[in-house]
Design a protein around this motif. Structure first.
Motif, short mmCIF file in Angstrom:
data_model
loop_
_atom_site.label_atom_id
_atom_site.label_comp_id
_atom_site.label_asym_id
_atom_site.label_seq_id
_atom_site.Cartn_x
_atom_site.Cartn_y
_atom_site.Cartn_z
N ASP A 270 0.77 -1.20 -0.06
CA ASP A 270 0.07 -0.07 -0.03
C ASP A 270 1.03 1.19 0.17
OD1 ASP A 270 -2.38 -1.04 -0.17
OD2 ASP A 270 -2.81 -1.30 1.95
N LYS A 271 1.86 1.35 0.62
CA LYS A 271 2.73 2.57 0.89
C LYS A 271 3.62 2.39 -0.41
CE LYS A 271 5.82 4.96 3.96
NZ LYS A 271 6.45 5.10 5.41
N MET A 272 4.06 1.51 -1.24
CA MET A 272 4.61 1.49 -2.22
C MET A 272 3.73 2.30 -3.23
SD MET A 272 6.80 -2.27 -2.41
CE MET A 272 7.57 -2.02 -3.76
N LEU A 273 2.61 1.97 -3.37
CA LEU A 273 1.48 2.52 -4.42
C LEU A 273 0.81 3.47 -4.04
CD1 LEU A 273 0.32 -1.51 -5.18
CD2 LEU A 273 1.81 0.18 -6.45
N MET A 274 1.17 4.25 -3.07
CA MET A 274 0.55 5.78 -2.67
C MET A 274 0.60 6.47 -3.95
SD MET A 274 -0.77 6.02 0.05
CE MET A 274 -0.89 5.20 1.63
N PRO A 275 -0.48 7.25 -4.40
CA PRO A 275 -0.60 8.03 -5.92
C PRO A 275 0.49 9.24 -5.54
CG PRO A 275 -2.75 7.51 -5.03
CD PRO A 275 -1.83 6.92 -3.90
N ASP A 276 0.57 9.73 -4.17
CA ASP A 276 1.39 10.91 -3.95
C ASP A 276 2.78 10.37 -3.76
OD1 ASP A 276 2.85 13.20 -3.19
OD2 ASP A 276 1.10 13.92 -2.16
N ALA A 277 3.95 10.77 -4.38
CA ALA A 277 5.21 10.33 -4.00
C ALA A 277 5.73 10.56 -2.78
CB ALA A 277 6.06 10.76 -5.20
N GLN A 278 5.13 11.45 -2.12
CA GLN A 278 5.59 11.92 -0.99
C GLN A 278 5.02 10.99 0.36
OE1 GLN A 278 4.30 16.12 0.13
NE2 GLN A 278 6.10 16.86 -1.30
N ASP A 279 3.82 10.17 -0.19
CA ASP A 279 3.45 9.16 0.91
C ASP A 279 4.09 7.73 0.77
OD1 ASP A 279 1.79 10.98 2.01
OD2 ASP A 279 0.18 10.80 0.45
N ARG A 280 5.15 7.73 -0.29
CA ARG A 280 5.79 6.51 -0.56
C ARG A 280 6.81 6.38 0.35
NH1 ARG A 280 6.02 7.38 -6.49
NH2 ARG A 280 3.61 7.88 -6.77
N TYR A 281 7.64 5.32 0.24
CA TYR A 281 8.79 5.11 1.12
C TYR A 281 9.78 6.17 0.53
CZ TYR A 281 6.97 0.66 2.71
OH TYR A 281 6.46 -0.22 3.54
N ALA A 282 10.46 6.99 1.28
CA ALA A 282 11.27 7.94 0.74
C ALA A 282 12.42 7.47 -0.04
CB ALA A 282 11.93 8.64 2.17
N SER A 283 12.90 6.05 0.25
CA SER A 283 14.05 5.64 -0.65
C SER A 283 13.83 3.96 -0.70
CB SER A 283 15.39 5.83 -0.03
OG SER A 283 15.41 5.29 1.17
N VAL A 284 14.67 3.27 -1.62
CA VAL A 284 14.69 1.84 -1.37
C VAL A 284 15.19 1.23 -0.30
CG1 VAL A 284 14.66 1.71 -3.90
CG2 VAL A 284 16.64 1.89 -2.95
N GLU A 285 16.00 1.99 0.46
CA GLU A 285 16.67 1.53 1.65
C GLU A 285 15.54 1.51 2.70
OE1 GLU A 285 20.20 3.40 -0.52
OE2 GLU A 285 18.02 4.19 -0.39
N GLU A 286 14.63 2.47 2.83
CA GLU A 286 13.77 2.47 3.80
C GLU A 286 12.63 1.25 3.19
OE1 GLU A 286 9.77 5.45 4.78
OE2 GLU A 286 11.71 6.28 4.19
N LEU A 287 12.50 1.16 2.20
CA LEU A 287 11.58 0.06 1.86
C LEU A 287 12.16 -1.29 2.14
CD1 LEU A 287 9.38 -1.62 0.22
CD2 LEU A 287 10.82 -1.33 -2.12
N GLU A 288 13.51 -1.52 2.06
CA GLU A 288 14.38 -2.72 2.57
C GLU A 288 14.06 -2.67 4.04
OE1 GLU A 288 18.64 -4.57 0.96
OE2 GLU A 288 18.53 -2.67 1.60
N ARG A 289 14.22 -1.75 4.75
CA ARG A 289 14.20 -1.85 6.00
C ARG A 289 12.91 -2.29 6.45
NH1 ARG A 289 17.56 2.97 6.04
NH2 ARG A 289 15.51 4.01 6.17
N ALA A 290 11.83 -1.86 5.76
CA ALA A 290 10.29 -2.32 6.18
C ALA A 290 9.94 -3.80 5.90
CB ALA A 290 9.46 -1.65 5.43
N LEU A 291 10.83 -4.24 4.79
CA LEU A 291 10.94 -5.77 4.50
C LEU A 291 11.51 -6.54 5.73
CD1 LEU A 291 11.09 -5.68 0.75
CD2 LEU A 291 9.20 -6.40 2.17
#
Length: 359
Positions: A270-291
Motif C-alpha cells: 500500500d505504501k509503495m503504491l501511494m499516488p502521491d510520491a511523498q506518501d511512499r517510501y522515501a528510498s529503497v533503503e527505507e523499503l528494504e528496512r520495512a521488509l
C-alpha cells in the motif's frame, strides 16, 4: 518541427543495420545480426553475435531513434547520447545490469551494444507457470532492491521497471534489470528531493506501471518504487495494471480483494503504491528496512504492548491510589513499609478489641 514517431520507425526499417542483416554481412565488421528482438517508440533492438571474439558471444544491439527534426537538435541528441552511454557504462559494473560493450553513431544513427542475458522475463514466467506466492514475491523484492539502490545511488531513475524488463538469467538464476533505453541521466538535473528541475519533453515509461508524477513528466526516485509495487501486484495476481480499479477519490489502486497476503506485506505494498510520491517510501533503503522488520514484528509487538509489573501484591496502586502505574524500587519499598504499618496498626486494634481495652 520534429517528425512523428512513425517516421523514425520507418527510418529504422531502412537503416544500415537492416541492410547488413539482409545481406548476411558483418555490421561494423564485427556484428552478425541474427534477428529483431523488439521495437518501440525509442528504437529497435536486435540480437547479434560478435564474430571477432572467441566463441562469437551473443550481444544486444539497440538502435535509438532520437526525435531530431533539425541539425541543431541532432547535434544535441548526439551529446545526450554520449552522456547517456557513459552512464550506462557505469551502471553496467553491477552484476544485475547488462554491461555496455560499445556505443557509436553511424550514418546519423545511434547504437548501443550490451551483453545478452539468456533467460525468461518475469512476464514470461508468470504466463508459463502462473502467479507467484507471497514468499516468492518477497524474495523477488530482496533480489531486485540492491540493483535499484545501485541505480539510484548513481543518480539515475530507471522509469520503466516492469515484468518484461526483468530477466531471470538461465545460467545462474539471478535477476537482471534490462532495457535501459528509457533511462535518463540526471546528474545535474535532479534536485535534493529527487525530482527533475526542468520538465522532460516527453513521457518515458509504461502507463500503469508509471505513477502520476511520471505521467506528468516529473519522475523521481519514488517513481521506481511505485513501479516495483505494480510489478509485485502483477506477480501476485497475474493481472496487468489496467485490470485494477482505482479509488475515484484518492487515485489509489484497489487490489486487496484480488489476492490475500499477510497484513505486513499489505501495508508495504500500500505504501509503495501511494499516488502521491511523498506518501511512499522515501528510498529503497527505507523499503528494504520495512521488509526486514517483518520477522521481528511479534517480538516488537510484545515490547510495545506489555509493561513491567511490580513484584509486590497490589503493587499496581501507587502512593496516591492511582492504578496501572510503574513504581520505582524506592516507591515500592515505601509502599511496602506503609502497608506493613497499616497492617500492624490494624492487628493491634483487633487485639485491643479482643481484650476489651478498646470501646
Amino acid at each position: 518541427m520534429a517528425n512523428p514517431p512513425g517516421q523514425f520507425l520507418d527510418r529504422a526499417a531502412n537503416s544500415a543495420i537492416i541492410q547488413y542483416y539482409q545481406s548476411h554481412q558483418l555490421f561494423r565488421d564485427r556484428y552478425r545480426v541474427i534477428k529483431k528482438l523488439g521495437q518501440g517508440g525509442f528504437g529497435v533492438t536486435y540480437l547479434a553475435q560478435n564474430a571477432t571474439l572467441p566463441g562469437e558471444p551473443y550481444c544486444v544491439i539497440k538502435q535509438l531513434c532520437p526525435k531530431a527534426g533539425s541539425e541543431l537538435s541532432l547535434e544535441r541528441a548526439k551529446v545526450r547520447f554520449r552522456r547517456e552511454a557513459r552512464v550506462l557504462a557505469n551502471l553496467g559494473s553491477h552484476s544485475q545490469i547488462p554491461q555496455l560493450l560499445d556505443y557509436f553513431t553511424t550514418e546519423g544513427e545511434f547504437y548501443l551494444v550490451q551483453d545478452y542475458v539468456h533467460g525468461e522475463t518475469l512476464a514470461q514466467e508468470v504466463r508459463r507457470q502462473g502467479r507467484l506466492t507471497e514468499a516468492q514475491v518477497k524474495y523477488f523484492l530482496r533480489e531486485i532492491i540492491p540493483v535499484v539502490r545501485f541505480i539510484h545511488r548513481n543518480r539515475v531513475v530507471h522509469r520503466d521497471i516492469k515484468p518484461p524488463n526483468v530477466i531471470r538469467s538461465e545460467r545462474d538464476r539471478r535477476l537482471v534489470l534490462i532495457d535501459f533505453g528509457a533511462v535518463r541521466e540526471f546528474l545535474s538535473d535532479i534536485d535534493e528531493y529527487g525530482s527533475v528541475k526542468a520538465p522532460a519533453t516527453q513521457f518515458v515509461g509504461t502507463p500503469g506501471f508509471a505513477p502520476p508524477e511520471q505521467l506528468a513528466l516529473r519522475p523521481c526516485y519514488g517513481s521506481d518504487i511505485y513501479a516495483l509495487g505494480m510489478t509485485c501486484l502483477y506477480l501476485l495476481t497475474a493481472r496487468t495494471p489496467i485490470e485494477f480499479d482505482q479509488d475515484p477519490r484518492t487515485g489509489g489502486i484497489q487490489w486487496h480483494h484480488t489476492v490475500t497476503v499477510s497484513p505486513h506485506l499489505t501495508t508495504v505494498l500500500d505504501k509503495m503504491l501511494m499516488p502521491d510520491a511523498q506518501d511512499r517510501y522515501a528510498s529503497v533503503e527505507e523499503l528494504e528496512r520495512a521488509l526486514e522488520l517483518e520477522p521481528h514484528l511479534e517480538a516488537l509487538s510484545g515490547c510495545m504492548n506489555t509493561r513491567q509489573r511490580p513484584p509486590y501484591d497490589n503493587a499496581d496502586t501507587d502512593l496516591n491510589g492511582a492504578t496501572d502505574v510503574y513504581l520505582t524500587p524506592i516507591q515500592r519499598e515505601a509502599q511496602a513499609i506503609r502497608k506493613w504499618r497499616t497492617k500492624r496498626s490494624l492487628s493491634r486494634g483487633n487485639q485491643g478489641r479482643s481484650t476489651g481495652l478498646l470501646p
